[in-house]
Design a protein around this motif. Structure first.
Motif, PDB file in Angstrom:
ATOM      1  N   TYR A  79       1.170  -1.164  -0.040  1.00  0.00           N
ATOM      2  CA  TYR A  79      -0.121   0.144   0.297  1.00  0.00           C
ATOM      3  C   TYR A  79       0.452   1.235   0.030  1.00  0.00           C
ATOM      4  CZ  TYR A  79      -3.857  -3.343   1.789  1.00  0.00           C
ATOM      5  OH  TYR A  79      -4.254  -4.460   1.529  1.00  0.00           O
ATOM      6  N   LEU A  80       0.222   2.579  -0.178  1.00  0.00           N
ATOM      7  CA  LEU A  80       1.160   3.091  -0.288  1.00  0.00           C
ATOM      8  C   LEU A  80       0.440   4.661   0.072  1.00  0.00           C
ATOM      9  CD1 LEU A  80       3.322   5.146  -0.949  1.00  0.00           C
ATOM     10  CD2 LEU A  80       2.633   5.799  -2.956  1.00  0.00           C
ATOM     11  N   GLN A  81       0.000   4.593   1.469  1.00  0.00           N
ATOM     12  CA  GLN A  81      -0.927   5.861   1.739  1.00  0.00           C
ATOM     13  C   GLN A  81      -0.288   7.589   1.733  1.00  0.00           C
ATOM     14  OE1 GLN A  81      -4.147   5.869   3.551  1.00  0.00           O
ATOM     15  NE2 GLN A  81      -3.622   7.942   2.995  1.00  0.00           N
ATOM     16  N   MET A  82      -1.182   8.103   1.092  1.00  0.00           N
ATOM     17  CA  MET A  82      -0.651   9.474   0.650  1.00  0.00           C
ATOM     18  C   MET A  82      -1.571  10.994   1.274  1.00  0.00           C
ATOM     19  SD  MET A  82      -0.115   8.581  -3.196  1.00  0.00           S
ATOM     20  CE  MET A  82      -1.409   8.547  -4.009  1.00  0.00           C
ATOM     21  N   ILE A  83      -0.467  11.492   1.658  1.00  0.00           N
ATOM     22  CA  ILE A  83      -1.429  12.677   2.685  1.00  0.00           C
ATOM     23  C   ILE A  83      -0.602  14.142   2.108  1.00  0.00           C
ATOM     24  CG2 ILE A  83      -1.891  11.632   4.716  1.00  0.00           C
ATOM     25  CD1 ILE A  83       0.322  12.614   6.313  1.00  0.00           C
ATOM     26  N   SER A  84      -1.144  15.369   2.617  1.00  0.00           N
ATOM     27  CA  SER A  84      -1.103  16.046   2.046  1.00  0.00           C
ATOM     28  C   SER A  84      -0.459  16.302   0.528  1.00  0.00           C
ATOM     29  CB  SER A  84       0.456  16.868   3.268  1.00  0.00           C
ATOM     30  OG  SER A  84      -0.025  16.746   4.531  1.00  0.00           O
ATOM     31  N   LEU A  85      -1.025  15.965   0.243  1.00  0.00           N
ATOM     32  CA  LEU A  85      -1.216  15.940  -1.500  1.00  0.00           C
ATOM     33  C   LEU A  85      -0.859  17.131  -2.683  1.00  0.00           C
ATOM     34  CD1 LEU A  85      -3.482  12.984  -2.476  1.00  0.00           C
ATOM     35  CD2 LEU A  85      -1.016  13.084  -2.520  1.00  0.00           C
ATOM     36  N   LYS A  86      -0.074  16.729  -3.240  1.00  0.00           N
ATOM     37  CA  LYS A  86       0.429  18.254  -4.069  1.00  0.00           C
ATOM     38  C   LYS A  86       0.196  18.243  -5.662  1.00  0.00           C
ATOM     39  CE  LYS A  86       4.464  19.343  -0.610  1.00  0.00           C
ATOM     40  NZ  LYS A  86       5.783  19.578  -0.993  1.00  0.00           N
ATOM     41  N   PRO A  87      -0.092  19.154  -6.523  1.00  0.00           N
ATOM     42  CA  PRO A  87      -0.847  19.039  -8.184  1.00  0.00           C
ATOM     43  C   PRO A  87       0.546  18.124  -8.532  1.00  0.00           C
ATOM     44  CG  PRO A  87      -1.071  20.926  -6.919  1.00  0.00           C
ATOM     45  CD  PRO A  87      -0.726  20.877  -6.074  1.00  0.00           C
ATOM     46  N   GLU A  88       2.200  18.721  -7.898  1.00  0.00           N
ATOM     47  CA  GLU A  88       3.288  17.732  -8.697  1.00  0.00           C
ATOM     48  C   GLU A  88       2.700  16.737  -7.859  1.00  0.00           C
ATOM     49  OE1 GLU A  88       2.998  20.398  -6.498  1.00  0.00           O
ATOM     50  OE2 GLU A  88       4.711  20.261  -5.622  1.00  0.00           O
ATOM     51  N   ASP A  89       2.600  15.754  -7.387  1.00  0.00           N
ATOM     52  CA  ASP A  89       2.189  14.477  -7.038  1.00  0.00           C
ATOM     53  C   ASP A  89       1.602  13.681  -7.566  1.00  0.00           C
ATOM     54  OD1 ASP A  89       1.740  15.106  -3.868  1.00  0.00           O
ATOM     55  OD2 ASP A  89       3.685  14.642  -4.634  1.00  0.00           O
ATOM     56  N   THR A  90       0.530  14.451  -9.112  1.00  0.00           N
ATOM     57  CA  THR A  90       0.195  13.487 -10.403  1.00  0.00           C
ATOM     58  C   THR A  90       0.355  13.428 -11.049  1.00  0.00           C
ATOM     59  OG1 THR A  90      -1.774  16.063 -10.661  1.00  0.00           O
ATOM     60  CG2 THR A  90      -0.875  14.191 -12.563  1.00  0.00           C
ATOM     61  N   ALA A  91       0.399  11.524 -10.980  1.00  0.00           N
ATOM     62  CA  ALA A  91       1.325  10.974 -11.944  1.00  0.00           C
ATOM     63  C   ALA A  91       0.162   9.782 -11.959  1.00  0.00           C
ATOM     64  CB  ALA A  91       2.512  10.677 -11.502  1.00  0.00           C
ATOM     65  N   VAL A  92       1.209   8.658 -12.754  1.00  0.00           N
ATOM     66  CA  VAL A  92       0.782   7.443 -12.636  1.00  0.00           C
ATOM     67  C   VAL A  92       0.919   6.227 -12.013  1.00  0.00           C
ATOM     68  CG1 VAL A  92      -0.006   5.261 -13.686  1.00  0.00           C
ATOM     69  CG2 VAL A  92      -0.670   7.219 -15.271  1.00  0.00           C
ATOM     70  N   TYR A  93       0.629   6.020 -10.603  1.00  0.00           N
ATOM     71  CA  TYR A  93       1.749   5.461  -9.695  1.00  0.00           C
ATOM     72  C   TYR A  93       1.870   3.778  -9.916  1.00  0.00           C
ATOM     73  CZ  TYR A  93       1.821   9.500  -7.359  1.00  0.00           C
ATOM     74  OH  TYR A  93       2.146  11.376  -6.870  1.00  0.00           O
ATOM     75  N   TYR A  94       3.058   3.010 -10.309  1.00  0.00           N
ATOM     76  CA  TYR A  94       2.865   1.858 -10.638  1.00  0.00           C
ATOM     77  C   TYR A  94       3.672   0.891  -9.040  1.00  0.00           C
ATOM     78  CZ  TYR A  94       2.958   3.124 -14.867  1.00  0.00           C
ATOM     79  OH  TYR A  94       2.795   3.932 -16.739  1.00  0.00           O
ATOM     80  N   CYS A  95       3.707   0.310  -9.091  1.00  0.00           N
ATOM     81  CA  CYS A  95       4.582  -0.720  -7.747  1.00  0.00           C
ATOM     82  C   CYS A  95       4.861  -1.757  -8.767  1.00  0.00           C
ATOM     83  CB  CYS A  95       3.716  -1.178  -7.003  1.00  0.00           C
ATOM     84  SG  CYS A  95       2.923  -2.823  -7.259  1.00  0.00           S
ATOM     85  N   ASN A  96       6.330  -2.654  -8.031  1.00  0.00           N
ATOM     86  CA  ASN A  96       7.704  -3.815  -8.368  1.00  0.00           C
ATOM     87  C   ASN A  96       8.082  -4.008  -7.109  1.00  0.00           C
ATOM     88  OD1 ASN A  96       8.921  -4.522 -10.260  1.00  0.00           O
ATOM     89  ND2 ASN A  96       8.411  -3.238 -12.070  1.00  0.00           N
ATOM     90  N   MET A  97       9.005  -5.366  -7.934  1.00  0.00           N
ATOM     91  CA  MET A  97      10.176  -5.073  -6.707  1.00  0.00           C
ATOM     92  C   MET A  97      11.315  -4.251  -7.118  1.00  0.00           C
ATOM     93  SD  MET A  97       9.862  -9.480  -7.148  1.00  0.00           S
ATOM     94  CE  MET A  97       9.975  -9.326  -9.854  1.00  0.00           C
ATOM     95  N   VAL A  98      11.643  -4.828  -6.096  1.00  0.00           N
ATOM     96  CA  VAL A  98      13.518  -3.916  -5.686  1.00  0.00           C
ATOM     97  C   VAL A  98      14.520  -4.239  -5.429  1.00  0.00           C
ATOM     98  CG1 VAL A  98      13.486  -1.256  -4.473  1.00  0.00           C
ATOM     99  CG2 VAL A  98      12.046  -1.804  -4.984  1.00  0.00           C
ATOM    100  N   VAL A  99      14.767  -3.518  -6.470  1.00  0.00           N
ATOM    101  CA  VAL A  99      16.667  -4.201  -5.650  1.00  0.00           C
ATOM    102  C   VAL A  99      17.742  -3.127  -5.770  1.00  0.00           C
ATOM    103  CG1 VAL A  99      16.630  -6.317  -7.444  1.00  0.00           C
ATOM    104  CG2 VAL A  99      17.404  -4.444  -8.242  1.00  0.00           C
ATOM    105  N   ALA A 100      18.698  -3.930  -5.131  1.00  0.00           N
ATOM    106  CA  ALA A 100      19.665  -2.426  -5.254  1.00  0.00           C
ATOM    107  C   ALA A 100      19.558  -1.024  -6.107  1.00  0.00           C
ATOM    108  CB  ALA A 100      21.275  -3.140  -4.912  1.00  0.00           C
TER     109      ALA A 100
END
Length: 118
Positions: A79-100
């Motif tokens: 999950y990603l809880q987002m608060i105090s959102l700003k116009p510059e947070d406008t985007a398509v949000y994706y998840c994925n596995m993460v490595v180094a």
């Protein structure tokens, strides 16, 4: 085979909150570091947060203090809880596995659109 399904995006006013979710399948989810990325119009996709198998979290400077990443290993969901959102947070949000190096590892889902109006 990895499959990621993001959901929960929408339109929100500046200062508002939103929670997006990502359901994963095809991997040993509980053992993986998972992360959230976003791509704004005309910009490259950027890493914003990650959580490892022990629950340790890491955030990019642009979201630190406003976004919270969490996971439910029983549901194979991050999950990603987002608060105090700003116009510059406008985007398509994706998840994925993460490595180094906070690099993504795996195929992408369709993402979920978050639009923050001013």
């Amino acid at each position: 085979q990895l499959q990621l399904v993001e959901s929960g995006g929408g339109l929100v006013q500046a200062g508002g909150s939103l929670r997006v979710s990502c359901a994963a399948s095809g991997i040993m989810f509980s053992r993986r570091t998972m992360g959230w990325f976003r791509q704004a119009p005309g910009k490259q996709r950027e890493w914003i947060a990650s959580i490892d198998s022990a629950g340790n979290t890491n955030y990019g400077d642009s979201v630190k203090g406003r976004f919270i990443i969490s996971r439910d290993n029983a549901e194979n969901t991050v999950y990603l809880q987002m608060i105090s959102l700003k116009p510059e947070d406008t985007a398509v949000y994706y998840c994925n596995m993460v490595v180094a190096g906070n690099k993504p590892f795996g195929s992408w889902g369709q993402g979920t659109q978050v639009t923050v109006s001013s």
